[in-house]
Design a protein around this motif. Structure first.
Motif, PDB file in Angstrom:
ATOM      1  N   ALA A 121       0.830  -1.208   0.000  1.00 21.42           N
ATOM      2  CA  ALA A 121       0.000   0.000   0.000  1.00 21.42           C
ATOM      3  C   ALA A 121       0.867   1.263   0.000  1.00 21.42           C
ATOM      4  N   LYS A 122       1.991   1.230   0.718  1.00 20.18           N
ATOM      5  CA  LYS A 122       2.845   2.415   0.837  1.00 20.18           C
ATOM      6  C   LYS A 122       3.679   2.657  -0.420  1.00 20.18           C
ATOM      7  N   TYR A 123       4.314   1.599  -0.964  1.00 20.37           N
ATOM      8  CA  TYR A 123       5.251   1.754  -2.064  1.00 20.37           C
ATOM      9  C   TYR A 123       4.705   1.320  -3.416  1.00 20.37           C
ATOM     10  N   GLY A 124       3.592   0.591  -3.429  1.00 19.27           N
ATOM     11  CA  GLY A 124       3.035   0.101  -4.687  1.00 19.27           C
ATOM     12  C   GLY A 124       3.691  -1.207  -5.096  1.00 19.27           C
ATOM     13  N   PRO A 125       3.213  -1.791  -6.195  1.00 20.56           N
ATOM     14  CA  PRO A 125       3.766  -3.077  -6.639  1.00 20.56           C
ATOM     15  C   PRO A 125       5.196  -2.928  -7.146  1.00 20.56           C
ATOM     16  N   ASN A 126       5.955  -3.980  -7.039  1.00 20.38           N
ATOM     17  CA  ASN A 126       7.352  -3.983  -7.463  1.00 20.38           C
ATOM     18  C   ASN A 126       7.408  -4.360  -8.941  1.00 20.38           C
ATOM     19  N   ARG A 127       7.210  -3.373  -9.806  1.00 19.13           N
ATOM     20  CA  ARG A 127       7.186  -3.606 -11.245  1.00 19.13           C
ATOM     21  C   ARG A 127       8.128  -2.650 -11.947  1.00 19.13           C
ATOM     22  N   MET A 128       8.679  -3.144 -13.031  1.00 22.39           N
ATOM     23  CA  MET A 128       9.509  -2.298 -13.881  1.00 22.39           C
ATOM     24  C   MET A 128       8.576  -1.428 -14.722  1.00 22.39           C
ATOM     25  N   THR A 129       8.989  -0.204 -14.984  1.00 17.71           N
ATOM     26  CA  THR A 129       8.191   0.648 -15.850  1.00 17.71           C
ATOM     27  C   THR A 129       8.463   0.257 -17.298  1.00 17.71           C
ATOM     28  N   GLU A 130       7.431   0.246 -18.093  1.00 13.27           N
ATOM     29  CA  GLU A 130       7.573  -0.123 -19.491  1.00 13.27           C
ATOM     30  C   GLU A 130       7.335   1.088 -20.367  1.00 13.27           C
ATOM     31  N   GLU A 131       8.184   1.214 -21.369  1.00  9.57           N
ATOM     32  CA  GLU A 131       7.982   2.288 -22.329  1.00  9.57           C
ATOM     33  C   GLU A 131       6.841   1.912 -23.260  1.00  9.57           C
ATOM     34  N   LYS A 132       6.143   2.930 -23.736  1.00 10.71           N
ATOM     35  CA  LYS A 132       5.086   2.685 -24.706  1.00 10.71           C
ATOM     36  C   LYS A 132       5.743   2.198 -26.000  1.00 10.71           C
ATOM     37  N   LYS A 133       5.250   1.102 -26.536  1.00 11.20           N
ATOM     38  CA  LYS A 133       5.838   0.535 -27.744  1.00 11.20           C
ATOM     39  C   LYS A 133       5.406   1.339 -28.968  1.00 11.20           C
ATOM     40  N   LYS A 134       6.351   1.496 -29.903  1.00 11.34           N
ATOM     41  CA  LYS A 134       6.059   2.241 -31.121  1.00 11.34           C
ATOM     42  C   LYS A 134       5.406   1.328 -32.147  1.00 11.34           C
ATOM     43  N   THR A 135       4.445   1.888 -32.851  1.00 11.26           N
ATOM     44  CA  THR A 135       3.815   1.138 -33.936  1.00 11.26           C
ATOM     45  C   THR A 135       4.742   1.140 -35.147  1.00 11.26           C
ATOM     46  N   ILE A 136       4.465   0.296 -36.107  1.00 14.47           N
ATOM     47  CA  ILE A 136       5.282   0.237 -37.315  1.00 14.47           C
ATOM     48  C   ILE A 136       5.272   1.572 -38.042  1.00 14.47           C
ATOM     49  N   TRP A 137       4.129   2.271 -38.038  1.00 17.19           N
ATOM     50  CA  TRP A 137       4.026   3.579 -38.703  1.00 17.19           C
ATOM     51  C   TRP A 137       4.884   4.618 -38.003  1.00 17.19           C
ATOM     52  N   GLN A 138       4.939   4.571 -36.682  1.00 17.11           N
ATOM     53  CA  GLN A 138       5.789   5.506 -35.942  1.00 17.11           C
ATOM     54  C   GLN A 138       7.266   5.243 -36.243  1.00 17.11           C
ATOM     55  N   LYS A 139       7.643   3.971 -36.343  1.00 23.82           N
ATOM     56  CA  LYS A 139       9.028   3.633 -36.670  1.00 23.82           C
ATOM     57  C   LYS A 139       9.399   4.129 -38.061  1.00 23.82           C
ATOM     58  N   ILE A 140       8.490   3.939 -39.032  1.00 20.28           N
ATOM     59  CA  ILE A 140       8.736   4.413 -40.399  1.00 20.28           C
ATOM     60  C   ILE A 140       8.842   5.937 -40.409  1.00 20.28           C
ATOM     61  N   TRP A 141       7.917   6.605 -39.723  1.00 19.66           N
ATOM     62  CA  TRP A 141       7.930   8.068 -39.675  1.00 19.66           C
ATOM     63  C   TRP A 141       9.237   8.581 -39.076  1.00 19.66           C
ATOM     64  N   ASP A 142       9.714   7.936 -38.009  1.00 21.96           N
ATOM     65  CA  ASP A 142      10.975   8.349 -37.394  1.00 21.96           C
ATOM     66  C   ASP A 142      12.136   8.249 -38.372  1.00 21.96           C
ATOM     67  N   GLN A 143      12.074   7.299 -39.302  1.00 18.94           N
ATOM     68  CA  GLN A 143      13.141   7.113 -40.266  1.00 18.94           C
ATOM     69  C   GLN A 143      13.114   8.157 -41.391  1.00 18.94           C
ATOM     70  N   VAL A 144      11.917   8.579 -41.800  1.00 21.59           N
ATOM     71  CA  VAL A 144      11.812   9.459 -42.967  1.00 21.59           C
ATOM     72  C   VAL A 144      11.477  10.910 -42.639  1.00 21.59           C
ATOM     73  N   ALA A 145      11.221  11.218 -41.392  1.00 23.24           N
ATOM     74  CA  ALA A 145      10.802  12.582 -41.033  1.00 23.24           C
ATOM     75  C   ALA A 145      12.020  13.484 -40.821  1.00 23.24           C
ATOM     76  N   ASN A 146      12.657  13.867 -41.918  1.00 29.22           N
ATOM     77  CA  ASN A 146      13.720  14.858 -41.831  1.00 29.22           C
ATOM     78  C   ASN A 146      13.774  15.650 -43.139  1.00 29.22           C
ATOM     79  N   VAL A 147      14.479  16.735 -43.118  1.00 28.76           N
ATOM     80  CA  VAL A 147      14.496  17.671 -44.237  1.00 28.76           C
ATOM     81  C   VAL A 147      15.101  17.040 -45.490  1.00 28.76           C
TER      82      VAL A 147
END
Length: 101
Positions: free
Chosen positions: A63-89
């Motif tokens: 109750a005081k500290y909460g469950p002992n869990r690792m924080t997980e990053e939000k997973k990127k979708t395939i479209w987000q991965k593609i956008w990250d690769q091509v989104a530059n000048v």
């Protein structure tokens, strides 16, 4: 900025501020303590290693500290991965030149 942040931390320590676990900041870091000191800081019985926590103690800590869990990053979708690769000048210029030619 670094000096102001470190001075604030030092001021907090001198004022007896508490850390994330609610323990006084003047205590040495956990990795620097021996087992007996760490057990004492956590308010555990000296025979804790052989007996463990009672159900009531475990529920209280949950109750005081909460469950002992690792924080997980939000997973990127395939479209987000593609956008990250091509989104530059440079890619935009190449696409425009390809369309024009």
């Amino acid at each position: 900025k670094a000096k102001s942040n470190s001075s604030k931390k030092m001021a907090d320590k001198s004022n007896g501020a508490e850390d994330d676990l609610g323990l006084a900041s003047e205590a040495p870091a956990w990795h620097c303590m021996d087992k007996a000191t760490a057990i004492k800081q956590l308010g555990l019985a000296s025979d804790h290693q052989s007996t463990g926590l009672s159900d009531a103690q475990a529920a209280e800590r949950l109750a005081k500290y909460g469950p002992n869990r690792m924080t997980e990053e939000k997973k990127k979708t395939i479209w987000q991965k593609i956008w990250d690769q091509v989104a530059n000048v440079l890619v935009a210029i190449l696409v425009i030149v390809a369309l024009v030619s």
